[in-house]
Design a protein around this motif. Structure first.
Motif, PDB file in Angstrom:
ATOM      1  N   THR A   1       0.866  -1.241  -0.039  1.00 49.01           N
ATOM      2  CA  THR A   1      -0.038   0.007   0.087  1.00 49.01           C
ATOM      3  C   THR A   1       1.048   1.123  -0.030  1.00 49.01           C
ATOM      4  OG1 THR A   1      -0.213  -0.146   2.432  1.00 49.01           O
ATOM      5  CG2 THR A   1      -2.005  -1.290   0.993  1.00 49.01           C
ATOM      6  N   ARG A   2       2.105   1.177   0.323  1.00 44.71           N
ATOM      7  CA  ARG A   2       2.985   2.273   0.529  1.00 44.71           C
ATOM      8  C   ARG A   2       3.788   2.339  -1.213  1.00 44.71           C
ATOM      9  NH1 ARG A   2       6.550   1.161   5.348  1.00 44.71           N
ATOM     10  NH2 ARG A   2       6.501  -0.927   4.170  1.00 44.71           N
ATOM     11  N   GLY A   3       3.254   1.292  -1.819  1.00 42.58           N
ATOM     12  CA  GLY A   3       4.065   1.651  -3.242  1.00 42.58           C
ATOM     13  C   GLY A   3       5.374   0.910  -3.351  1.00 42.58           C
ATOM     14  N   LEU A   4       5.646  -0.056  -2.266  1.00 39.62           N
ATOM     15  CA  LEU A   4       6.984  -0.585  -2.454  1.00 39.62           C
ATOM     16  C   LEU A   4       6.848  -1.760  -3.106  1.00 39.62           C
ATOM     17  CD1 LEU A   4       8.337   0.256   1.300  1.00 39.62           C
ATOM     18  CD2 LEU A   4       8.884   1.446  -0.735  1.00 39.62           C
ATOM     19  N   PRO A   5       7.848  -2.127  -3.991  1.00 38.54           N
ATOM     20  CA  PRO A   5       7.602  -3.380  -4.925  1.00 38.54           C
ATOM     21  C   PRO A   5       7.961  -4.780  -3.928  1.00 38.54           C
ATOM     22  CG  PRO A   5       9.750  -2.439  -5.507  1.00 38.54           C
ATOM     23  CD  PRO A   5       8.936  -1.349  -4.555  1.00 38.54           C
ATOM     24  N   LEU A   6       7.005  -5.651  -4.109  1.00 43.29           N
ATOM     25  CA  LEU A   6       7.272  -6.762  -3.386  1.00 43.29           C
ATOM     26  C   LEU A   6       7.629  -8.017  -4.204  1.00 43.29           C
ATOM     27  CD1 LEU A   6       3.840  -6.982  -1.200  1.00 43.29           C
ATOM     28  CD2 LEU A   6       6.115  -6.290  -0.584  1.00 43.29           C
ATOM     29  N   MET A   7       7.329  -8.199  -5.514  1.00 44.25           N
ATOM     30  CA  MET A   7       7.871  -8.969  -6.382  1.00 44.25           C
ATOM     31  C   MET A   7       7.520  -8.689  -7.948  1.00 44.25           C
ATOM     32  SD  MET A   7       7.117 -12.952  -6.531  1.00 44.25           S
ATOM     33  CE  MET A   7       8.130 -13.042  -5.185  1.00 44.25           C
ATOM     34  N   VAL A   8       8.481  -8.796  -8.785  1.00 45.49           N
ATOM     35  CA  VAL A   8       8.278  -8.729 -10.137  1.00 45.49           C
ATOM     36  C   VAL A   8       8.500  -9.730 -11.032  1.00 45.49           C
ATOM     37  CG1 VAL A   8       9.050  -7.252 -12.276  1.00 45.49           C
ATOM     38  CG2 VAL A   8       8.845  -6.153 -10.005  1.00 45.49           C
ATOM     39  N   ILE A   9       7.641 -10.241 -11.812  1.00 43.06           N
ATOM     40  CA  ILE A   9       7.968 -11.195 -12.797  1.00 43.06           C
ATOM     41  C   ILE A   9       7.728 -10.737 -14.579  1.00 43.06           C
ATOM     42  CG2 ILE A   9       7.451 -12.989 -11.164  1.00 43.06           C
ATOM     43  CD1 ILE A   9       4.834 -13.461 -12.920  1.00 43.06           C
ATOM     44  N   LEU A  10       8.356 -11.430 -15.260  1.00 39.26           N
ATOM     45  CA  LEU A  10       8.183 -10.995 -16.638  1.00 39.26           C
ATOM     46  C   LEU A  10       7.922 -12.241 -17.186  1.00 39.26           C
ATOM     47  CD1 LEU A  10      11.770  -9.335 -17.308  1.00 39.26           C
ATOM     48  CD2 LEU A  10       9.694  -8.453 -17.176  1.00 39.26           C
ATOM     49  N   THR A  11       6.796 -12.099 -18.423  1.00 37.43           N
ATOM     50  CA  THR A  11       6.394 -13.195 -18.951  1.00 37.43           C
ATOM     51  C   THR A  11       6.075 -12.780 -20.326  1.00 37.43           C
ATOM     52  OG1 THR A  11       3.893 -12.560 -18.632  1.00 37.43           O
ATOM     53  CG2 THR A  11       4.945 -14.023 -17.198  1.00 37.43           C
ATOM     54  N   PRO A  12       5.818 -13.501 -21.542  1.00 41.14           N
ATOM     55  CA  PRO A  12       5.390 -13.241 -22.800  1.00 41.14           C
ATOM     56  C   PRO A  12       4.193 -12.309 -22.638  1.00 41.14           C
ATOM     57  CG  PRO A  12       6.134 -15.636 -22.807  1.00 41.14           C
ATOM     58  CD  PRO A  12       6.050 -15.051 -21.182  1.00 41.14           C
ATOM     59  N   ALA A  13       4.045 -11.540 -23.557  1.00 36.60           N
ATOM     60  CA  ALA A  13       2.955 -10.576 -23.650  1.00 36.60           C
ATOM     61  C   ALA A  13       1.642 -11.425 -23.938  1.00 36.60           C
ATOM     62  CB  ALA A  13       3.256  -9.451 -24.553  1.00 36.60           C
TER      63      ALA A  13
ATOM     64  N   ARG B   1      -2.041 -15.429 -10.839  1.00 33.20           N
ATOM     65  CA  ARG B   1      -1.945 -16.851 -10.098  1.00 33.20           C
ATOM     66  C   ARG B   1      -0.404 -16.879  -9.803  1.00 33.20           C
ATOM     67  NH1 ARG B   1      -6.600 -18.513 -12.839  1.00 33.20           N
ATOM     68  NH2 ARG B   1      -5.184 -19.034 -14.672  1.00 33.20           N
ATOM     69  N   GLU B   2       0.360 -16.915 -10.768  1.00 29.74           N
ATOM     70  CA  GLU B   2       1.888 -17.381 -10.702  1.00 29.74           C
ATOM     71  C   GLU B   2       2.602 -16.429  -9.763  1.00 29.74           C
ATOM     72  OE1 GLU B   2       5.396 -19.145 -11.091  1.00 29.74           O
ATOM     73  OE2 GLU B   2       3.339 -20.006 -11.503  1.00 29.74           O
ATOM     74  N   VAL B   3       2.534 -14.991  -9.653  1.00 35.57           N
ATOM     75  CA  VAL B   3       3.005 -14.082  -8.927  1.00 35.57           C
ATOM     76  C   VAL B   3       2.531 -14.165  -7.637  1.00 35.57           C
ATOM     77  CG1 VAL B   3       1.465 -12.169  -9.463  1.00 35.57           C
ATOM     78  CG2 VAL B   3       3.902 -11.530  -8.828  1.00 35.57           C
ATOM     79  N   LEU B   4       1.298 -14.408  -7.247  1.00 34.36           N
ATOM     80  CA  LEU B   4       0.683 -14.429  -5.871  1.00 34.36           C
ATOM     81  C   LEU B   4       1.480 -15.870  -5.300  1.00 34.36           C
ATOM     82  CD1 LEU B   4      -2.806 -13.008  -6.209  1.00 34.36           C
ATOM     83  CD2 LEU B   4      -0.730 -12.184  -5.249  1.00 34.36           C
ATOM     84  N   PHE B   5       1.340 -16.884  -6.077  1.00 36.63           N
ATOM     85  CA  PHE B   5       2.004 -18.209  -5.804  1.00 36.63           C
ATOM     86  C   PHE B   5       3.445 -17.971  -5.087  1.00 36.63           C
ATOM     87  CE2 PHE B   5       4.333 -22.199  -6.392  1.00 36.63           C
ATOM     88  CZ  PHE B   5       3.733 -22.967  -5.655  1.00 36.63           C
ATOM     89  N   ARG B   6       4.315 -17.324  -6.138  1.00 33.75           N
ATOM     90  CA  ARG B   6       5.671 -17.160  -5.551  1.00 33.75           C
ATOM     91  C   ARG B   6       5.923 -16.279  -4.442  1.00 33.75           C
ATOM     92  NH1 ARG B   6       9.035 -16.478 -11.306  1.00 33.75           N
ATOM     93  NH2 ARG B   6       8.149 -18.335 -12.349  1.00 33.75           N
ATOM     94  N   LEU B   7       4.923 -15.180  -4.417  1.00 34.19           N
ATOM     95  CA  LEU B   7       5.008 -14.460  -3.258  1.00 34.19           C
ATOM     96  C   LEU B   7       4.773 -14.992  -1.989  1.00 34.19           C
ATOM     97  CD1 LEU B   7       5.320 -11.319  -2.548  1.00 34.19           C
ATOM     98  CD2 LEU B   7       2.853 -11.131  -2.643  1.00 34.19           C
TER      99      LEU B   7
END
Length: 71
Positions: free
Chosen positions: A40-52, A61-67
């Motif tokens: 909520t403060r805008g601090l990044p928790l996780m970033v993933i790159l995927t094909p567009a 689903r993937e990013v929340l699972f990894r988080l």
């Protein structure tokens, strides 16, 4: 803790392999997507790159699972 998920399609150079690129028909971009989770403060928790061409729901689903697995 509240989190926000968003994605952004970005063009990829021709030198980027086709296996990591995809076509986002909604934005008409051939490239990749960045999926970003922030608190909520805008601090990044996780970033993933995927094909567009990967749907946002599948990437979410993937990013929340990894988080959830992250320490």
């Amino acid at each position: 803790m509240a989190t926000v998920i968003d994605s952004q399609s970005v063009k990829a150079a021709e030198t980027v392999s086709k296996a990591t690129r995809g076509y986002d028909a909604g934005k008409k971009i051939n490239g990749r997507k960045r999926h970003l989770v922030v608190d909520t403060r805008g601090l990044p928790l996780m970033v993933i790159l995927t094909p567009a061409d990967l749907y946002d729901a599948a990437a979410a689903r993937e990013v929340l699972f990894r988080l959830r697995l992250a320490p």
